[in-house]
Design a protein around this motif. Structure first.
Motif, PDB file in Angstrom:
ATOM      1  N   GLY A   2       7.881  37.937  -8.558  1.00  0.00           N
ATOM      2  CA  GLY A   2       8.520  36.681  -8.921  1.00  0.00           C
ATOM      3  C   GLY A   2       9.720  36.428  -8.031  1.00  0.00           C
ATOM      4  N   VAL A   3      10.685  35.679  -8.537  1.00  0.00           N
ATOM      5  CA  VAL A   3      11.892  35.345  -7.791  1.00  0.00           C
ATOM      6  C   VAL A   3      13.072  36.106  -8.392  1.00  0.00           C
ATOM      7  CG1 VAL A   3      13.486  33.505  -7.113  1.00  0.00           C
ATOM      8  CG2 VAL A   3      11.024  33.058  -7.218  1.00  0.00           C
ATOM      9  N   ALA A   4      13.750  36.895  -7.554  1.00  0.00           N
ATOM     10  CA  ALA A   4      14.953  37.587  -8.014  1.00  0.00           C
ATOM     11  C   ALA A   4      16.036  36.553  -8.293  1.00  0.00           C
ATOM     12  CB  ALA A   4      15.417  38.586  -6.956  1.00  0.00           C
ATOM     13  N   THR A   5      16.643  36.638  -9.467  1.00  0.00           N
ATOM     14  CA  THR A   5      17.588  35.609  -9.883  1.00  0.00           C
ATOM     15  C   THR A   5      18.692  36.203 -10.738  1.00  0.00           C
ATOM     16  OG1 THR A   5      17.786  33.455 -10.999  1.00  0.00           O
ATOM     17  CG2 THR A   5      16.209  35.009 -11.916  1.00  0.00           C
ATOM     18  N   SER A   6      19.761  35.449 -10.887  1.00  0.00           N
ATOM     19  CA  SER A   6      20.925  35.918 -11.630  1.00  0.00           C
ATOM     20  C   SER A   6      21.550  34.748 -12.361  1.00  0.00           C
ATOM     21  CB  SER A   6      21.943  36.547 -10.670  1.00  0.00           C
ATOM     22  OG  SER A   6      23.127  36.913 -11.343  1.00  0.00           O
ATOM     23  N   VAL A  47      21.236  31.365 -10.129  1.00  0.00           N
ATOM     24  CA  VAL A  47      21.212  31.399  -8.667  1.00  0.00           C
ATOM     25  C   VAL A  47      20.094  32.338  -8.228  1.00  0.00           C
ATOM     26  CG1 VAL A  47      23.674  30.929  -8.439  1.00  0.00           C
ATOM     27  CG2 VAL A  47      22.885  33.289  -8.503  1.00  0.00           C
ATOM     28  N   GLU A  48      19.595  32.104  -7.034  1.00  0.00           N
ATOM     29  CA  GLU A  48      18.591  33.007  -6.466  1.00  0.00           C
ATOM     30  C   GLU A  48      19.287  34.180  -5.789  1.00  0.00           C
ATOM     31  OE1 GLU A  48      14.889  33.148  -3.235  1.00  0.00           O
ATOM     32  OE2 GLU A  48      16.098  31.319  -3.451  1.00  0.00           O
ATOM     33  N   LEU A  49      18.808  35.381  -6.049  1.00  0.00           N
ATOM     34  CA  LEU A  49      19.245  36.567  -5.312  1.00  0.00           C
ATOM     35  C   LEU A  49      18.272  36.729  -4.151  1.00  0.00           C
ATOM     36  CD1 LEU A  49      19.902  38.959  -8.333  1.00  0.00           C
ATOM     37  CD2 LEU A  49      21.579  37.608  -7.054  1.00  0.00           C
ATOM     38  N   VAL A  50      18.704  36.356  -2.971  1.00  0.00           N
ATOM     39  CA  VAL A  50      17.797  36.350  -1.821  1.00  0.00           C
ATOM     40  C   VAL A  50      17.503  37.795  -1.449  1.00  0.00           C
ATOM     41  CG1 VAL A  50      17.422  35.548   0.527  1.00  0.00           C
ATOM     42  CG2 VAL A  50      18.794  34.167  -1.063  1.00  0.00           C
ATOM     43  N   THR A  51      16.313  38.254  -1.821  1.00  0.00           N
ATOM     44  CA  THR A  51      15.936  39.652  -1.634  1.00  0.00           C
ATOM     45  C   THR A  51      14.716  39.716  -0.724  1.00  0.00           C
ATOM     46  OG1 THR A  51      16.753  40.128  -3.850  1.00  0.00           O
ATOM     47  CG2 THR A  51      15.376  41.809  -2.806  1.00  0.00           C
ATOM     48  N   LEU A  52      14.932  40.171   0.486  1.00  0.00           N
ATOM     49  CA  LEU A  52      13.856  40.252   1.467  1.00  0.00           C
ATOM     50  C   LEU A  52      13.142  41.598   1.347  1.00  0.00           C
ATOM     51  CD1 LEU A  52      15.783  38.752   4.521  1.00  0.00           C
ATOM     52  CD2 LEU A  52      14.536  37.554   2.712  1.00  0.00           C
ATOM     53  N   ARG A  53      11.943  41.663   1.914  1.00  0.00           N
ATOM     54  CA  ARG A  53      11.144  42.892   1.853  1.00  0.00           C
ATOM     55  C   ARG A  53      10.886  43.387   3.265  1.00  0.00           C
ATOM     56  NH1 ARG A  53       6.590  41.032  -2.687  1.00  0.00           N
ATOM     57  NH2 ARG A  53       8.096  40.094  -4.135  1.00  0.00           N
ATOM     58  N   ARG A  54      11.376  44.576   3.521  1.00  0.00           N
ATOM     59  CA  ARG A  54      11.100  45.248   4.794  1.00  0.00           C
ATOM     60  C   ARG A  54      10.134  46.380   4.462  1.00  0.00           C
ATOM     61  NH1 ARG A  54      16.129  47.224   6.248  1.00  0.00           N
ATOM     62  NH2 ARG A  54      16.708  45.280   7.298  1.00  0.00           N
ATOM     63  N   THR A 101      21.690  28.528  -4.028  1.00  0.00           N
ATOM     64  CA  THR A 101      21.368  27.610  -5.111  1.00  0.00           C
ATOM     65  C   THR A 101      20.321  26.577  -4.701  1.00  0.00           C
ATOM     66  OG1 THR A 101      23.242  26.230  -4.433  1.00  0.00           O
ATOM     67  CG2 THR A 101      23.644  27.819  -6.198  1.00  0.00           C
ATOM     68  N   PHE A 102      19.581  26.845  -3.622  1.00  0.00           N
ATOM     69  CA  PHE A 102      18.523  25.917  -3.210  1.00  0.00           C
ATOM     70  C   PHE A 102      17.356  25.930  -4.187  1.00  0.00           C
ATOM     71  CE2 PHE A 102      20.642  27.143   0.778  1.00  0.00           C
ATOM     72  CZ  PHE A 102      21.033  25.895   1.221  1.00  0.00           C
ATOM     73  N   TRP A 103      17.091  27.091  -4.778  1.00  0.00           N
ATOM     74  CA  TRP A 103      15.976  27.247  -5.704  1.00  0.00           C
ATOM     75  C   TRP A 103      16.454  27.029  -7.131  1.00  0.00           C
ATOM     76  CZ3 TRP A 103      15.862  31.072  -9.528  1.00  0.00           C
ATOM     77  CH2 TRP A 103      14.650  31.222 -10.209  1.00  0.00           C
ATOM     78  N   ASP A 104      15.617  26.405  -7.929  1.00  0.00           N
ATOM     79  CA  ASP A 104      15.875  26.269  -9.363  1.00  0.00           C
ATOM     80  C   ASP A 104      14.663  26.792 -10.121  1.00  0.00           C
ATOM     81  OD1 ASP A 104      18.399  25.158 -10.111  1.00  0.00           O
ATOM     82  OD2 ASP A 104      17.808  23.298  -9.129  1.00  0.00           O
ATOM     83  N   GLY A 154      27.422  34.897  -6.938  1.00  0.00           N
ATOM     84  CA  GLY A 154      26.938  33.556  -7.233  1.00  0.00           C
ATOM     85  C   GLY A 154      28.043  32.582  -7.588  1.00  0.00           C
ATOM     86  N   LEU A 155      29.130  33.079  -8.174  1.00  0.00           N
ATOM     87  CA  LEU A 155      30.245  32.190  -8.511  1.00  0.00           C
ATOM     88  C   LEU A 155      30.900  31.634  -7.256  1.00  0.00           C
ATOM     89  CD1 LEU A 155      31.934  34.035 -11.512  1.00  0.00           C
ATOM     90  CD2 LEU A 155      30.642  31.901 -11.560  1.00  0.00           C
ATOM     91  N   ASN A 156      30.957  32.454  -6.208  1.00  0.00           N
ATOM     92  CA  ASN A 156      31.496  31.953  -4.938  1.00  0.00           C
ATOM     93  C   ASN A 156      30.638  30.824  -4.393  1.00  0.00           C
ATOM     94  OD1 ASN A 156      33.801  33.544  -4.631  1.00  0.00           O
ATOM     95  ND2 ASN A 156      32.635  35.239  -3.787  1.00  0.00           N
ATOM     96  N   VAL A 157      29.318  30.985  -4.500  1.00  0.00           N
ATOM     97  CA  VAL A 157      28.406  29.959  -3.995  1.00  0.00           C
ATOM     98  C   VAL A 157      28.562  28.663  -4.785  1.00  0.00           C
ATOM     99  CG1 VAL A 157      25.974  29.354  -3.671  1.00  0.00           C
ATOM    100  CG2 VAL A 157      26.768  31.666  -3.153  1.00  0.00           C
ATOM    101  N   MET A 158      28.650  28.782  -6.104  1.00  0.00           N
ATOM    102  CA  MET A 158      28.724  27.598  -6.957  1.00  0.00           C
ATOM    103  C   MET A 158      30.028  26.838  -6.798  1.00  0.00           C
ATOM    104  SD  MET A 158      26.947  28.575 -10.585  1.00  0.00           S
ATOM    105  CE  MET A 158      27.393  30.303 -10.665  1.00  0.00           C
ATOM    106  N   THR A 159      31.116  27.545  -6.480  1.00  0.00           N
ATOM    107  CA  THR A 159      32.428  26.894  -6.427  1.00  0.00           C
ATOM    108  C   THR A 159      32.967  26.771  -5.008  1.00  0.00           C
ATOM    109  OG1 THR A 159      33.540  29.019  -6.799  1.00  0.00           O
ATOM    110  CG2 THR A 159      33.019  27.695  -8.727  1.00  0.00           C
ATOM    111  N   ARG A 160      32.141  27.061  -4.016  1.00  0.00           N
ATOM    112  CA  ARG A 160      32.599  26.973  -2.624  1.00  0.00           C
ATOM    113  C   ARG A 160      33.072  25.545  -2.310  1.00  0.00           C
ATOM    114  NH1 ARG A 160      28.196  29.191   0.672  1.00  0.00           N
ATOM    115  NH2 ARG A 160      29.084  31.188   0.011  1.00  0.00           N
ATOM    116  N   GLY A 161      34.258  25.454  -1.756  1.00  0.00           N
ATOM    117  CA  GLY A 161      34.795  24.157  -1.399  1.00  0.00           C
ATOM    118  C   GLY A 161      35.462  23.413  -2.537  1.00  0.00           C
ATOM    119  N   ARG A 162      35.480  23.991  -3.757  1.00  0.00           N
ATOM    120  CA  ARG A 162      36.097  23.316  -4.897  1.00  0.00           C
ATOM    121  C   ARG A 162      37.510  23.844  -5.092  1.00  0.00           C
ATOM    122  NH1 ARG A 162      32.849  21.839 -10.164  1.00  0.00           N
ATOM    123  NH2 ARG A 162      34.853  20.792 -10.328  1.00  0.00           N
TER     124      ARG A 162
END
Length: 355
Positions: free
Chosen positions: A224-228, A244-251, A262-265, A318-326
């Motif tokens: 699924g999608v890692a999220t928080s 928020v999405e936790l961008v988790t890549l797979r190597r 926050t691009f994904w909902d 995620g709080l930094n992402v949500m409030t960036r620039g505020r």
């Protein structure tokens, strides 16, 4: 709705005509907050950095910058070393603090991970209590979720030597995920987490995780999608913020945490499930350990719904992402007030709507 002074008034009362020390982390990281602290009436500001200069411009205030030396290469070792430098400041940092604040009257704010109660004899406005930090142990989450009535995936907490056996019982077809305990201190960014599919994975994971812990939480790998989701525990309730999405890549089978976005909902039903889980968990944290402030509930949005996997009882990325620039909402400063028990002129529902 709360008036525009809901955070300015209490912060102004805290900072007004007093010296302020912003302590920990990289020096450049404090730059956005310095103008706000000054605008709220601080007499003078010192940035006391333990992680070096950082990237970007520095604020036009005095700086005392030290950079810890760490033999290990993993970032958690560095985080712990920087936090240790707040408990016991290096001589050059301690001397700069004494010169700036000889009468020890300054207001002291620390980075969000700070656990120290004092900086060179000066009390921090807020810090993480031991009982709160203990909940960040990845092997404690399931019992807490059960007490809060939050649905979760099956799991088992076992000694390291028994994890290989437990994986066969919990593998739902895509392998299992192992998370080590906090014997060596809390960990994040997937540093203590492994995706285990076969015997070779299991042997390697047991060796690596066994070097830093005694017990492992084993659960099925969830596709699924890692999220928080963040919750903020206030006196009147819990503000449950947007996922928020936790961008988790797979190597191959290595999980590589790469920040959040926050691009994904999630679908509306999953979003509501996550918000309800955050509210339930926040109230449980209040009842059990008198928790205040922000926490994150991380997990995976699956085809069956949200399945939480870990709790971080603290401010999350995620709080930094949500409030960036505020600049109208200096959340790090506001949460220090909440943790310290200062009352805000805003309700949990109003804060949730605002953020």
């Amino acid at each position: 709705m709360a008036d525009e002074d809901w955070w300015r008034r209490p912060l102004g009362e805290l900072f007004g005509a007093r010296k302020v020390i912003l302590a920990g982390g990289v020096a450049a990281g404090w730059a956005p907050l310095v103008p706000i602290v000054r605008d709220l009436g601080a007499a003078d500001v010192l940035v006391a950095a333990t992680g070096g200069r950082g990237i970007g411009a520095l604020a036009d205030v005095p700086h005392a910058i030290t950079d810890v030396t760490v033999e290990q290469t993993d970032f958690m070792a560095r985080v712990r070393a920087e936090l240790d430098a707040l408990r016991t400041p290096p001589p050059e940092l301690a001397a700069a603090i004494e010169a700036f604040d000889p009468d020890r009257s300054a207001v002291v704010l620390g980075v969000f991970l700070n656990e120290a109660t004092h900086l060179a004899g000066r009390p921090f406005v807020a810090f993480r209590r031991r009982e709160w930090v203990a909940l960040e142990d990845k092997t404690n989450i399931d019992a807490l979720l059960d007490r809060a009535g939050v649905a979760r995936a099956p799991s088992a907490v076992v000694p390291v030597a028994e994890a290989a056996r437990a994986r066969h019982e919990l593998d739902a077809g895509d392998g299992t995920v192992w998370a080590v305990d906090a014997t060596a201190g809390f960990h994040g960014g997937a540093t203590g987490t492994r995706w285990v599919v076969d015997d070779a994975d299991a042997e390697r994971a047991a060796r690596e995780l066994g070097a830093i812990g005694r017990h492992i939480r084993v659960m099925p790998f969830l596709e699924g999608v890692a999220t928080s989701i963040h919750g903020v525990v206030l006196p009147d309730g819990v503000a449950a913020l947007r996922p928020v999405e936790l961008v988790t890549l797979r190597r191959n089978r290595e999980l590589v945490y790469s920040g959040c976005a926050t691009f994904w909902d999630p679908p509306p039903s999953v979003r509501q499930e996550m918000k309800e889980a955050a509210r339930r968990l926040g109230e449980q944290l209040r009842r059990e350990v008198d928790f205040r402030g922000a926490f994150t509930l991380d997990g995976v949005a699956t085809a069956e719904g949200f399945r939480p996997t870990e709790l971080n009882p603290r401010f999350g990325a995620g709080l930094n992402v949500m409030t960036r620039g505020r600049k109208d909402v200096p959340l790090l400063l506001i949460l220090d007030l909440v943790v310290a028990g200062h009352r805000l002129d805003i309700t949990a529902r109003e804060l949730e709507a605002l953020l």
